[in-house]
Design a protein around this motif. Sequence first.
Motif, mmCIF file in Angstrom:
data_model
loop_
_atom_site.group_PDB
_atom_site.id
_atom_site.type_symbol
_atom_site.label_atom_id
_atom_site.label_comp_id
_atom_site.label_asym_id
_atom_site.label_seq_id
_atom_site.Cartn_x
_atom_site.Cartn_y
_atom_site.Cartn_z
ATOM 1 N N LEU A 1 -29.172 -27.610 10.571
ATOM 2 C CA LEU A 1 -29.174 -28.874 11.323
ATOM 3 C C LEU A 1 -30.059 -29.916 10.640
ATOM 4 C CD1 LEU A 1 -29.296 -27.435 14.943
ATOM 5 C CD2 LEU A 1 -27.386 -28.653 13.882
ATOM 6 N N LYS A 2 -31.162 -29.452 10.042
ATOM 7 C CA LYS A 2 -32.029 -30.403 9.312
ATOM 8 C C LYS A 2 -31.274 -31.009 8.148
ATOM 9 C CE LYS A 2 -36.692 -28.756 10.316
ATOM 10 N NZ LYS A 2 -37.737 -27.843 9.876
ATOM 11 N N GLU A 3 -30.450 -30.165 7.514
ATOM 12 C CA GLU A 3 -29.661 -30.642 6.382
ATOM 13 C C GLU A 3 -28.665 -31.724 6.843
ATOM 14 O OE1 GLU A 3 -28.000 -27.383 4.136
ATOM 15 O OE2 GLU A 3 -26.730 -28.833 3.062
ATOM 16 N N PRO B 1 -25.418 -36.297 6.779
ATOM 17 C CA PRO B 1 -24.440 -36.051 7.851
ATOM 18 C C PRO B 1 -23.125 -35.462 7.362
ATOM 19 C CG PRO B 1 -25.465 -38.184 8.116
ATOM 20 C CD PRO B 1 -25.918 -37.679 6.805
ATOM 21 N N ASN B 2 -22.798 -35.651 6.071
ATOM 22 C CA ASN B 2 -21.556 -35.093 5.540
ATOM 23 C C ASN B 2 -21.515 -33.566 5.605
ATOM 24 O OD1 ASN B 2 -20.008 -37.331 4.866
ATOM 25 N ND2 ASN B 2 -21.318 -37.723 3.093
ATOM 26 N N SER B 3 -22.719 -32.967 5.605
ATOM 27 C CA SER B 3 -22.735 -31.495 5.636
ATOM 28 C C SER B 3 -22.277 -30.940 6.986
ATOM 29 C CB SER B 3 -24.121 -30.956 5.268
ATOM 30 O OG SER B 3 -25.078 -31.546 6.086
ATOM 31 N N LEU B 4 -22.048 -31.818 7.960
ATOM 32 C CA LEU B 4 -21.501 -31.392 9.259
ATOM 33 C C LEU B 4 -20.138 -30.711 9.055
ATOM 34 C CD1 LEU B 4 -21.721 -31.522 12.414
ATOM 35 C CD2 LEU B 4 -20.526 -33.689 12.300
ATOM 36 N N LEU B 5 -19.482 -31.132 7.977
ATOM 37 C CA LEU B 5 -18.160 -30.594 7.636
ATOM 38 C C LEU B 5 -18.170 -29.058 7.529
ATOM 39 C CD1 LEU B 5 -16.369 -32.652 4.855
ATOM 40 C CD2 LEU B 5 -15.363 -31.673 6.914
ATOM 41 N N ASN B 6 -19.274 -28.524 6.973
ATOM 42 C CA ASN B 6 -19.331 -27.071 6.738
ATOM 43 C C ASN B 6 -19.986 -26.320 7.897
ATOM 44 O OD1 ASN B 6 -18.416 -27.702 4.117
ATOM 45 N ND2 ASN B 6 -20.545 -28.198 3.544
ATOM 46 N N PHE B 7 -20.305 -27.026 8.953
ATOM 47 C CA PHE B 7 -21.051 -26.393 10.050
ATOM 48 C C PHE B 7 -20.103 -25.881 11.128
ATOM 49 C CE2 PHE B 7 -23.842 -26.365 13.781
ATOM 50 C CZ PHE B 7 -24.910 -25.658 13.267
ATOM 51 N N ALA C 1 -13.172 -36.281 11.407
ATOM 52 C CA ALA C 1 -13.082 -37.573 10.715
ATOM 53 C C ALA C 1 -13.681 -37.480 9.317
ATOM 54 C CB ALA C 1 -13.807 -38.632 11.530
ATOM 55 N N LEU C 2 -14.807 -36.728 9.212
ATOM 56 C CA LEU C 2 -15.459 -36.585 7.909
ATOM 57 C C LEU C 2 -14.520 -35.897 6.908
ATOM 58 C CD1 LEU C 2 -19.084 -35.481 8.874
ATOM 59 C CD2 LEU C 2 -18.486 -37.506 7.563
ATOM 60 N N GLY C 3 -13.635 -35.056 7.425
ATOM 61 C CA GLY C 3 -12.743 -34.297 6.550
ATOM 62 C C GLY C 3 -11.535 -35.109 6.091
ATOM 63 N N LEU C 4 -11.329 -36.268 6.691
ATOM 64 C CA LEU C 4 -10.168 -37.077 6.297
ATOM 65 C C LEU C 4 -10.558 -38.083 5.224
ATOM 66 C CD1 LEU C 4 -8.845 -37.778 9.911
ATOM 67 C CD2 LEU C 4 -7.929 -36.136 8.278
ATOM 68 N N GLU D 1 -25.046 -42.623 12.862
ATOM 69 C CA GLU D 1 -26.242 -42.620 13.715
ATOM 70 C C GLU D 1 -26.025 -41.748 14.939
ATOM 71 O OE1 GLU D 1 -29.386 -43.823 13.215
ATOM 72 O OE2 GLU D 1 -28.520 -44.046 11.213
ATOM 73 N N ARG D 2 -24.762 -41.777 15.483
ATOM 74 C CA ARG D 2 -24.462 -40.953 16.645
ATOM 75 C C ARG D 2 -24.582 -39.461 16.287
ATOM 76 N NH1 ARG D 2 -18.793 -41.171 18.887
ATOM 77 N NH2 ARG D 2 -18.941 -43.310 18.238
ATOM 78 N N ILE D 3 -24.048 -39.123 15.085
ATOM 79 C CA ILE D 3 -24.173 -37.720 14.632
ATOM 80 C C ILE D 3 -25.666 -37.342 14.597
ATOM 81 C CG2 ILE D 3 -23.893 -36.123 12.679
ATOM 82 C CD1 ILE D 3 -21.360 -37.618 11.917
ATOM 83 N N LYS D 4 -26.446 -38.224 13.983
ATOM 84 C CA LYS D 4 -27.885 -37.933 13.830
ATOM 85 C C LYS D 4 -28.549 -37.746 15.174
ATOM 86 C CE LYS D 4 -29.141 -40.027 9.416
ATOM 87 N NZ LYS D 4 -29.918 -41.083 8.803
ATOM 88 N N SER D 5 -28.180 -38.637 16.118
ATOM 89 C CA SER D 5 -28.832 -38.571 17.429
ATOM 90 C C SER D 5 -28.490 -37.262 18.153
ATOM 91 C CB SER D 5 -28.424 -39.815 18.223
ATOM 92 O OG SER D 5 -28.403 -39.532 19.582
ATOM 93 N N ILE D 6 -27.191 -36.863 18.117
ATOM 94 C CA ILE D 6 -26.803 -35.610 18.796
ATOM 95 C C ILE D 6 -27.500 -34.422 18.112
ATOM 96 C CG2 ILE D 6 -24.881 -34.062 19.360
ATOM 97 C CD1 ILE D 6 -23.066 -36.554 19.490
#
Lengths: 101, 576
Positions: B35-37, B42-48, B71-74, B85-90
Amino acid sequence: MLEFLKNIGINDRTILKMINENSEAVIQDLECNSDNAVDIIDYLKELDIKVIDELLVDRIDLFLKTKREIMKLFSKFNIADLVKEINDDYFNIDYIFEEND
Amino acid sequence: MDERIIEILNAEKSKIKEHINTATILDLEKKISELKEILDNPNSLLNFNLEEIKKYLSEFEYANLEYLKQALGLEYFLITHNELERIKSIISNLLAKIKEDYQKEKNEIDKNTQKVQIIDNLLHNIQNVYNSGYLSSDDLKLLVNILNQYMDISEVNKIIGKLCILSINNVEKNNEVDENLKEEIQVAPETNIDINKLSEILMEYGYDINIIAAKNINILRKYGVFDNIRNILNILKENNIVIDLKEYQSQFCMILAHSDSEIVSNIINNIKEDIKNSKKDVLFQDIFINYLEYPSFFIRNTRAYGRRKSKDSWNDNEFEVGAYKNYLENRAFFTNLGLNMISVIKKSGKILLLPNKKILDNKKVFDTYHIPSQIYLSTLSCFNATNPAEAIDQFIELNCFEYLLQNFSRVIFKSDNLVFYRIIIANIRNIPAFMESNGKLKAYGYITSPYNNELGVSALNRSEMVQQYYPKEIQTFDSFINEEEFDNNWMMALNNYFIKKLDENYIYDEFSYDFHGVIISRYKVLRYYEMLIRKSQAGTKEALLYAICKNSILNEDEYNKIKICVERLFNRGVNR
């Protein structure tokens, strides 16, 4: 050490506490007064004092006296009331010395 | 060592170890790092794998993240700044929740690891009992608690009894060795005097040897010296002292065998002087009997009146302890303070046997805490206390200082005395702990009585009853404190930055701090922090917390209140 107390049912934990909380000299003086101390313990049991272990640890000098002397000190009080006070809080044994002063 | 004790303690350890599950904490650590990564990139959300953290998120948050992940995958979809910023906040909220879980898991593991360590120490100490070590009261308490779960009470008592005896013997042996190092040992030669001649001498002075028990005659025969016995008897006779052999024959024989006419004469003269100085109407014979109750007064301070069997061991009854020197020093001390020695011997003669240093040390503590001298001098048993500061601290922290002043003999209490726990329980249940009787503050019987487990508090459950919290920090520093003998000088602590800050922010009065309603003895903090400074252990949050919380009976909530205050001091980023 203090074998005579073991022989009248005082447990090892109390004896260990007595040795830890008192000077070696007073333990030796108690050994010296063993016969009188046994009489005093019997007398306190007769009076229904339930805190004998605590008195042995914290008021060891009580047991350096004679039964006669202890009876004399107790006789100045209403014994039933005094026994209740002592069972509630064994420090109240000090009353017998205060009055004696 | 009893194999069963090892077996039981090992079983208890295994039981606790079963609760130490490191898999969850490793998994949480991994999630935190992932999550820190994401926060950094935020692009690393793709692999999470969002499924794994579903339980921490609201439906809305989860749907949001899932949408953003897709969306990141498209390739053709451009993520806006706001969406990032929304990703970061959540993720940041999520991180806080997972960290909280991680801390809970970690605390649980630490707690259990600590328990295992304590049992390991206990095992070590029990093994040591068979090799000159001894068990502390804490060891015994813990052992009783554990054994009670596995065997019936009579068996437990038997085991504890055996370990107590071994401990007693080892404590005695260790004390003897220590004392032997400090004092020159005077070995009394065996004289084996003739019993007929002894009988004649005693008869000459009016004492019938036939009344004396064999064990007492043996002491006299073995170590007595005719000239010495005669000299002592002369002194007694000259002073019209007749000893009742029915009641005091052991003391009489002890004095004849191990004292001398000079000591007996000095004590008699002192008694006469004390009576003269006293305004009381007392009989010399009565006061002498009071002294006779303590035959060690009549023996010089050198030890040992027997033959030593081997270098390191004395058997029981092979030595006598003299307290004549202590008597002289303590008599001078109390007389100088204006005390009437007749009262002292009648009320609490045993304090005259104590080493003078102990009396002086205790007086120093009483003076430090501003206890009025008329209080401690009218409650002489207080000088028997082994650690009076600990008791005074506890009475301050429980807001019972006035009760202590009016009942000062309670200063002999240890900091874990049941009375302290019962006062807390009474406060919780809104039951009065104290009452006024004849103008004096007294505690109710259910607070002071040592039997019947009053208020449901016993030696075994006292901590549980008040939900006492033992923070890890408290135990870490104990080893540094236990080896330090304190001299009541806390100058370094007083000049310490953090103590000054504590004083500025949390002082309630000279004796106490108030940490958001939690009262802590200030002198206790100064004392322990000074000791830590001297051991180069001060200067950390944990050290200060230790000094504040040591011996205090706190629950977790109270501990946390203190911790917040201490953290606030440390988070100010100050220069020391």
